[in-house]
Scaffold this active site. Structure first.
Site, PDB file in Angstrom:
ATOM      1  N   GLU A  37      -1.207  -8.345   5.914  1.00 44.48           N
ATOM      2  CA  GLU A  37      -0.827  -8.730   7.281  1.00 44.48           C
ATOM      3  C   GLU A  37      -2.006  -8.857   8.232  1.00 44.48           C
ATOM      4  O   GLU A  37      -1.856  -9.313   9.355  1.00 44.48           O
ATOM      5  CB  GLU A  37       0.178  -7.702   7.844  1.00 44.48           C
ATOM      6  CG  GLU A  37      -0.412  -6.358   8.297  1.00 44.48           C
ATOM      7  CD  GLU A  37      -0.754  -5.402   7.151  1.00 44.48           C
ATOM      8  OE1 GLU A  37      -0.604  -5.784   5.977  1.00 44.48           O
ATOM      9  OE2 GLU A  37      -1.198  -4.275   7.434  1.00 44.48           O
ATOM     10  N   CYS A  58       0.839  -1.207   0.000  1.00 41.91           N
ATOM     11  CA  CYS A  58       0.000   0.000   0.000  1.00 41.91           C
ATOM     12  C   CYS A  58       0.881   1.268   0.000  1.00 41.91           C
ATOM     13  O   CYS A  58       1.565   1.505  -0.981  1.00 41.91           O
ATOM     14  CB  CYS A  58      -0.987  -0.048   1.150  1.00 41.91           C
ATOM     15  SG  CYS A  58      -2.456   0.920   0.814  1.00 41.91           S
ATOM     16  N   HIS A  83      -3.372  -4.722   2.016  1.00 39.79           N
ATOM     17  CA  HIS A  83      -2.661  -5.116   3.243  1.00 39.79           C
ATOM     18  C   HIS A  83      -2.688  -6.638   3.378  1.00 39.79           C
ATOM     19  O   HIS A  83      -3.765  -7.215   3.504  1.00 39.79           O
ATOM     20  CB  HIS A  83      -3.342  -4.494   4.462  1.00 39.79           C
ATOM     21  CG  HIS A  83      -3.076  -3.032   4.610  1.00 39.79           C
ATOM     22  ND1 HIS A  83      -2.308  -2.522   5.620  1.00 39.79           N
ATOM     23  CD2 HIS A  83      -3.455  -1.981   3.847  1.00 39.79           C
ATOM     24  CE1 HIS A  83      -2.233  -1.205   5.488  1.00 39.79           C
ATOM     25  NE2 HIS A  83      -2.917  -0.854   4.426  1.00 39.79           N
TER      26      HIS A  83
END
Ligand code: GLN
Length: 180
Positions: free
Chosen positions: A165, A75, A163
């Site tokens: 994670e 990002c 994202h």
């Protein structure tokens, strides 16, 4: 292997957990001195207008280029490592791509969706005020969403607009680490 996680902003501890889940040792990176022993650097999401200038101020940008440190940019981390940025500045022209900042709209237009990633399969992508990749001049496109690339691999560098994670799924971190 020691994998650095740029510790300025964003999901630093979540990225560190994903590195651990991939069987490697994470390390917080705040300055060039922290980078001497890392095999790669993860740049988390956040605000590129904050992360980019900080990296410049600390000389982290120059060190990445000089030492050819492999980058996983997510990002805002992808924005600060893209060659061309619509609506923002270029900091480290590593990915030969053109990105458009905030092109999905405002924060309330953030979304998550299943995407299909080459070599990984189905993955839950979380797009938080994400950029759109408008052009890929070199490298492989690993995933698309709505007809636009959302993940690219160029040599050892891995970049994505979403994202990876958030849900504790380490497969993207593993892909980066396996390529080092
Ligand atoms: N909108 C942010 C930027 O332009 C990126 C958002 C994110 O990293 N989740 O830098």
């Amino acid at each position: 292997m020691i994998i650095g996680v740029l510790d300025i902003q964003g999901d630093v501890s979540e990225h560190m957990d994903m590195v651990k889940a991939s069987g490697e040792a994470p390390k917080r990176v705040r300055r060039v001195d922290d980078m001497k022993d890392i095999s790669g650097l993860i740049i988390p999401g956040g605000e590129s207008t904050m992360i980019g200038p900080y990296m410049k101020l600390r000389g982290i940008d120059k060190y990445i280029i000089e030492k050819n440190i492999p980058i996983m940019g997510t990002c805002a981390g992808l924005i600060v490592t893209s060659k061309e940025v619509i609506g923002g500045n270029t900091y480290i022209p590593l990915f030969k791509i053109k990105v458009s900042r905030n092109a999905y709209g405002r924060q309330r237009e953030s979304f998550e969706t299943d995407i299909d990633i080459k070599g990984i399969g189905n993955f839950r992508g979380v797009f938080i005020r994400a950029p759109v990749i408008e052009e890929v001049y070199s490298g492989d496109i690993l995933s698309y969403y709505n007809g636009k690339p959302v993940m690219v691999k160029d040599g050892k560098n891995l970049g994505m607009t979403f994202h990876p994670e958030i849900y504790g799924d380490p497969r993207i971190h593993q892909l980066f680490i396996n390529g080092l």
